[in-house]
Design an enzyme around this catalytic site. Structure first.
Site, PDB file in Angstrom:
ATOM      1  N   LYS A 214       0.816  -1.218   0.000  1.00 24.25           N
ATOM      2  CA  LYS A 214       0.000   0.000   0.000  1.00 24.25           C
ATOM      3  C   LYS A 214       0.850   1.269   0.000  1.00 24.25           C
ATOM      4  O   LYS A 214       2.055   1.245   0.241  1.00 24.25           O
ATOM      5  CB  LYS A 214      -0.953  -0.007   1.197  1.00 24.25           C
ATOM      6  CG  LYS A 214      -2.131  -0.961   1.022  1.00 24.25           C
ATOM      7  CD  LYS A 214      -3.121  -0.846   2.169  1.00 24.25           C
ATOM      8  CE  LYS A 214      -4.340  -1.739   1.938  1.00 24.25           C
ATOM      9  NZ  LYS A 214      -5.299  -1.670   3.065  1.00 24.25           N
ATOM     10  N   ARG A 248      -3.313  -9.562   5.696  1.00 22.73           N
ATOM     11  CA  ARG A 248      -3.835  -9.733   4.337  1.00 22.73           C
ATOM     12  C   ARG A 248      -2.744  -9.282   3.370  1.00 22.73           C
ATOM     13  O   ARG A 248      -2.375  -8.106   3.348  1.00 22.73           O
ATOM     14  CB  ARG A 248      -5.112  -8.897   4.166  1.00 22.73           C
ATOM     15  CG  ARG A 248      -5.754  -8.977   2.792  1.00 22.73           C
ATOM     16  CD  ARG A 248      -7.027  -8.124   2.773  1.00 22.73           C
ATOM     17  NE  ARG A 248      -7.662  -8.157   1.464  1.00 22.73           N
ATOM     18  CZ  ARG A 248      -7.370  -7.352   0.456  1.00 22.73           C
ATOM     19  NH1 ARG A 248      -6.408  -6.420   0.613  1.00 22.73           N
ATOM     20  NH2 ARG A 248      -8.000  -7.442  -0.696  1.00 22.73           N
TER      21      ARG A 248
END
Length: 277
Positions: A214, A248
């Site tokens: 991210k 995740r």
């Protein structure tokens, strides 16, 4: 907690949720796994690398994403759910915030819904989860970044979403919480959410951390998406130290090894930390 046919010891271990994006516009791997054969090969690879639960996404949630219809999202995820369930006994999560998509995914065999809007976008999603007996990951998200006290509001807003789940009839034993790194948060707030995720354990639910590739990592390291593995692994180590139940991730094998090594060190790290204190 139980997800599908598998029991997860969320109090003592961190498990790997592998990401499968069947979208053409995912921020990290858009289009790579939109073909069914490519998707199945990737699932097989992640299972071989130690994946514990599969998370399937049919609509990108990157900044500026293009919202698609319920019908299009269902057409993307349902065949993949059925194909995975026909081949492997792995718990399947579906990343969606839409009630109709959740219901179709659960009917197709999904074991969990991962809602980026924390049950606030479509209240019929909570009803679908409750009626199915599936698990639910409630992620923190909001429409703005106008926080007065970020940590306090993060906790309060997750508590509000827990209340929605309970009102719909979702048992506490089926709820996971996610602080929502990368959603309605500044870089500083994202870093704080990662570094202090363990504080959310006071809410009494297993925690999931999703930082893989991210922008919080990209900004910290000034690196493009393809070069963010080491940054992701650093956050995974922090997740283990703070007793998160799930991470995740895209890169299953590397994160699995980081978890195993950190868990091997954890008893000694705690002992040393207490000694130093």
């Amino acid at each position: 907690m139980r997800i599908g046919t598998r029991h997860f010891d969320t109090a003592h271990h961190t498990y790997v949720m592998g990401i499968l994006n069947v979208t053409p516009d995912s921020f990290s791997d858009g289009g790579k796994f939109s073909r069914p054969d490519h998707a199945m090969r990737h699932v097989q690879q992640m299972l071989e690398e130690g994946m514990d639960i599969l998370d399937i996404g049919g609509e990108s949630s990157r900044p500026g994403y293009q919202m698609i219809s319920d019908e299009d999202e269902i057409a993307r995820v349902v065949p993949v759910i059925r194909a995975v369930k026909a081949r492997w006994d792995v718990p399947v999560s579906v990343d969606s915030y839409k009630g109709a998509v959740a219901r179709a995914a659960l009917d197709a065999g999904a074991d969990m819904i991962n809602d980026i809007w924390g049950l606030k976008y479509d209240h019929t999603l909570a009803d679908a989860v409750a009626q199915s007996g599936a698990a639910c990951c409630i992620m923190h998200n909001r429409g703005n970044m106008d926080y007065t006290n970020f940590r306090r509001e993060l906790t309060a807003e997750l508590s509000e979403r827990i209340a929605i789940a309970r009102q719909a009839g979702i048992p506490d034993a089926k709820i996971i919480l996610d602080p929502g790194v990368g959603f309605a948060k500044s870089q500083e707030q994202n870093l704080q959410a990662v570094a202090q995720i363990g504080r959310l354990r006071t809410l009494g639910f297993p925690l999931l951390l999703g930082t893989s590739r991210k922008s919080v990592i990209g900004q910290a390291l000034d690196l493009p998406v393809a070069e963010r593995l080491e940054g992701t692994l650093a956050t995974t180590v922090l997740a283990v130290l703070q007793r998160c139940a799930f991470v995740r991730v895209h890169d299953v094998g590397a994160n699995k090894r980081a978890i195993q090594m950190t868990e091997a060190l954890l008893p000694y790290w705690k002992e040393e930390a207490l000694h130093d204190g």
